[in-house]
Design a protein around this motif. Structure first.
Motif, PDB file in Angstrom:
ATOM      1  N   SER A   1       0.850  -1.188   0.000  1.00 39.91           N
ATOM      2  CA  SER A   1       0.000   0.000   0.000  1.00 39.91           C
ATOM      3  C   SER A   1       0.886   1.237   0.000  1.00 39.91           C
ATOM      4  O   SER A   1       2.099   1.155   0.255  1.00 39.91           O
ATOM      5  CB  SER A   1      -0.917   0.009   1.231  1.00 39.91           C
TER       6      SER A   1
ATOM      7  N   GLN B   1      -9.538   2.317  10.034  1.00 40.86           N
ATOM      8  CA  GLN B   1      -9.973   1.762   8.753  1.00 40.86           C
ATOM      9  C   GLN B   1      -8.889   0.965   8.037  1.00 40.86           C
ATOM     10  O   GLN B   1      -9.192   0.167   7.151  1.00 40.86           O
ATOM     11  CB  GLN B   1     -10.428   2.892   7.827  1.00 40.86           C
ATOM     12  N   ARG B   2      -7.628   1.187   8.397  1.00 42.85           N
ATOM     13  CA  ARG B   2      -6.537   0.557   7.640  1.00 42.85           C
ATOM     14  C   ARG B   2      -6.611  -0.965   7.685  1.00 42.85           C
ATOM     15  O   ARG B   2      -6.468  -1.632   6.656  1.00 42.85           O
ATOM     16  CB  ARG B   2      -5.189   1.032   8.166  1.00 42.85           C
TER      17      ARG B   2
ATOM     18  N   LEU C   1      -9.262  -2.323   5.423  1.00 43.91           N
ATOM     19  CA  LEU C   1      -8.893  -2.210   4.016  1.00 43.91           C
ATOM     20  C   LEU C   1      -7.901  -3.309   3.634  1.00 43.91           C
ATOM     21  O   LEU C   1      -8.027  -3.929   2.560  1.00 43.91           O
ATOM     22  CB  LEU C   1      -8.290  -0.825   3.751  1.00 43.91           C
TER      23      LEU C   1
ATOM     24  N   GLU D   1      -8.353   1.907  -3.481  1.00 45.14           N
ATOM     25  CA  GLU D   1      -9.193   2.508  -2.450  1.00 45.14           C
ATOM     26  C   GLU D   1      -8.306   3.252  -1.453  1.00 45.14           C
ATOM     27  O   GLU D   1      -7.299   2.724  -0.995  1.00 45.14           O
ATOM     28  CB  GLU D   1     -10.010   1.443  -1.739  1.00 45.14           C
TER      29      GLU D   1
ATOM     30  N   ILE E   1      -8.138   5.403   2.206  1.00 47.12           N
ATOM     31  CA  ILE E   1      -8.772   5.718   3.482  1.00 47.12           C
ATOM     32  C   ILE E   1      -7.834   6.614   4.287  1.00 47.12           C
ATOM     33  O   ILE E   1      -6.625   6.671   4.033  1.00 47.12           O
ATOM     34  CB  ILE E   1      -9.134   4.450   4.293  1.00 47.12           C
TER      35      ILE E   1
ATOM     36  N   ASP F   1      -7.099   7.531   8.459  1.00 44.77           N
ATOM     37  CA  ASP F   1      -7.345   7.387   9.887  1.00 44.77           C
ATOM     38  C   ASP F   1      -6.807   8.621  10.595  1.00 44.77           C
ATOM     39  O   ASP F   1      -5.661   9.032  10.372  1.00 44.77           O
ATOM     40  CB  ASP F   1      -6.670   6.134  10.437  1.00 44.77           C
TER      41      ASP F   1
ATOM     42  N   SER G   1      -2.776   7.914   6.045  1.00 41.42           N
ATOM     43  CA  SER G   1      -3.517   7.603   4.830  1.00 41.42           C
ATOM     44  C   SER G   1      -2.998   6.291   4.276  1.00 41.42           C
ATOM     45  O   SER G   1      -1.811   5.972   4.392  1.00 41.42           O
ATOM     46  CB  SER G   1      -3.363   8.718   3.783  1.00 41.42           C
ATOM     47  N   SER G   2      -3.893   5.503   3.694  1.00 41.90           N
ATOM     48  CA  SER G   2      -3.514   4.222   3.093  1.00 41.90           C
ATOM     49  C   SER G   2      -4.245   4.073   1.775  1.00 41.90           C
ATOM     50  O   SER G   2      -5.475   4.195   1.727  1.00 41.90           O
ATOM     51  CB  SER G   2      -3.868   3.049   4.011  1.00 41.90           C
TER      52      SER G   2
ATOM     53  N   THR H   1      -4.369  13.379  -1.676  1.00 40.99           N
ATOM     54  CA  THR H   1      -4.317  12.637  -0.412  1.00 40.99           C
ATOM     55  C   THR H   1      -4.195  13.589   0.765  1.00 40.99           C
ATOM     56  O   THR H   1      -4.852  13.403   1.801  1.00 40.99           O
ATOM     57  CB  THR H   1      -3.153  11.640  -0.422  1.00 40.99           C
TER      58      THR H   1
ATOM     59  N   CYS I   1      -7.566  15.074   1.455  1.00 42.33           N
ATOM     60  CA  CYS I   1      -8.437  14.121   2.152  1.00 42.33           C
ATOM     61  C   CYS I   1      -8.063  14.023   3.628  1.00 42.33           C
ATOM     62  O   CYS I   1      -8.936  13.958   4.506  1.00 42.33           O
ATOM     63  CB  CYS I   1      -8.342  12.746   1.492  1.00 42.33           C
TER      64      CYS I   1
ATOM     65  N   ALA J   1     -10.426  15.124   6.840  1.00 44.57           N
ATOM     66  CA  ALA J   1     -10.765  14.204   7.919  1.00 44.57           C
ATOM     67  C   ALA J   1     -10.484  14.843   9.277  1.00 44.57           C
ATOM     68  O   ALA J   1     -11.266  14.691  10.221  1.00 44.57           O
ATOM     69  CB  ALA J   1      -9.981  12.908   7.765  1.00 44.57           C
TER      70      ALA J   1
END
Length: 396
Positions: free
Chosen positions: A227, A254-255, A258, A269, A271, A273, A288-289, A306, A309, A313
């Motif tokens: 990732s 979430q990591r 995923l 995808e 995500i 955290d 981020s992942s 990224t 995002c 968050a």
């Protein structure tokens, strides 16, 4: 003996090999490394029942042993603060309660009651009578637990010094290919200009290059995946944060989810955290992942997107953090699905070993490095307690 990769895994393994009297060369590529972008947390009490739990629980003692032998490497006690938002509905509240009970159950096996403390949400719980009442009402909250960490800024400076003192030779070059020979292995190194460079010969080789492992040996098991991980590096955090110097992470990260469904992905995808941790003289913000379908790393995501995002968050939790100036960094990392790391010999390729794909690397690597070092030195039973570790079946 050549170890490819001088991050956490390769560096600690090289120290263990040198401690057994083996001549060791570490080849450290000049590309981005995952270790400096880690929070450095040691989830030593969080292992599931079984061998993994005992190895993780021993992590602090392994770090203390390493520091007694090699000098300070950045180990220190700290707290972990897990946070969760107000539940949107009954299903969300039930999920939060289930995960919270699971975490507390794991922690209580090793921590005293005074090391588990409930608190209010990081954003404040309006109208909550008490921290416990806030959590019970679904208004969100925090859980502070005893923890430990390794400061990756300190480790980045100390580990090369420790390797040199242990007699480990270190080459700052990229390995472009490894090839078996009758007497061992030939490693082709890139020149500084990017062309063909030197050749290095070894009787045994360990792949500890994280996300670079599969490009060197494509037949590694399919469960080794990759990732793109990112975080924001900032100089300081607002002094009023209730978490203090603790590592902060979401209760419902979430990591892991995923990574668990990586084999079913049809498209990349991303995500984010929301968490943070001290690092050197500054702080790391967010995790981020980006995971794509298949076993190839794939191109990096647009860092501007990224970072946006990540900041969005944070804006939903603590807007002051979303506006902090900082530098966004992203690096490739390895993981496994399912989560047991690749530790052992590569089947069918005598003298080739792999040490990669760690979840919770700061807890597992110092515990597993001595086992792999002993196996490489000739102990056939060294890895017997690690399910599936030896041999690692190529392409499996």
């Amino acid at each position: 003996m050549v170890v490819i990769g001088a991050g956490l895994a390769g560096g600690l393994l090289a120290l263990e090999l040198a401690g057994l009297g083996l001549p060791v060369t570490v080849v450290d590529g000049a590309g981005p490394a995952a270790t400096p972008l880690s929070y450095g947390g040691i989830p030593w009490w969080a292992g599931p029942p079984g061998p993994l739990d005992s190895w993780m629980a021993a992590a602090p003692s392994h770090w203390r042993r390493l520091e007694a032998r090699h000098g300070p490497l950045g180990l220190s006690p700290c707290d972990l603060v897990l946070h969760w938002p107000a539940a949107a509905d009954a299903a969300a509240r039930q999920r939060q309660e289930g995960v919270l009970q699971q975490v507390e159950g794991l922690a209580r096996r090793h921590l005293g009651a005074d090391q588990l403390q409930h608190g209010p949400p990081l954003t404040g719980a309006a109208g909550a009578a008490s921290p416990v009442a806030a959590a019970a009402s679904g208004a969100g909250g925090t859980l502070r637990l005893g923890y430990a960490r390794v400061d990756v800024g300190v480790l980045a400076v100390a580990l090369p010094v420790a390797l040199r003192a242990a007699g480990v030779r270190r080459l700052i070059q990229r390995v472009s290919a490894i090839e078996p020979t009758r007497s061992g292995w030939r490693l082709r190194l890139e020149a500084a200009s990017g062309g063909v460079g030197d050749t290095l010969w070894a009787r045994q080789v360990v792949l500890a290059a994280g996300a670079g492992c599969r490009s060197l040996w494509p037949s590694l098991p399919q469960r080794l995946r990759f990732s793109w991980a990112g975080a924001l590096l900032v100089d300081r955090l607002p002094l009023a944060l209730p978490s203090g110097d603790a590592i902060v992470m979401p209760l419902l990260g979430q990591r892991q989810g995923l990574e668990d469904r990586s084999a079913q992905l049809q498209a990349p995808e991303l995500i984010v955290d929301v968490g943070w941790a001290p690092s050197g003289t500054g702080w790391l913000l967010g995790q981020s992942s980006l995971v794509g379908p298949g076993t190839d790393l794939g191109p990096p995501p647009d860092p501007r997107h990224t970072e946006l995002c990540l900041r969005q968050a944070f804006a939903g939790l603590l807007p002051a953090l979303a506006e902090l100036p900082g530098r966004f960094v992203q690096v490739p990392v390895s993981f496994t699905n399912p989560g047991l790391p690749l530790v052992g010999a590569v089947a069918g390729d005598p003298g080739l070993w792999v040490f990669a794909g760690f979840g919770g690397p700061f807890a597992l690597v110092p515990a597993l490095a001595p086992l792999l070092a002993a196996a490489i030195a000739g102990d056939p039973a060294a890895l017997a307690t690690l399910p599936g570790a030896a041999p690692v079946a190529g392409g499996g």
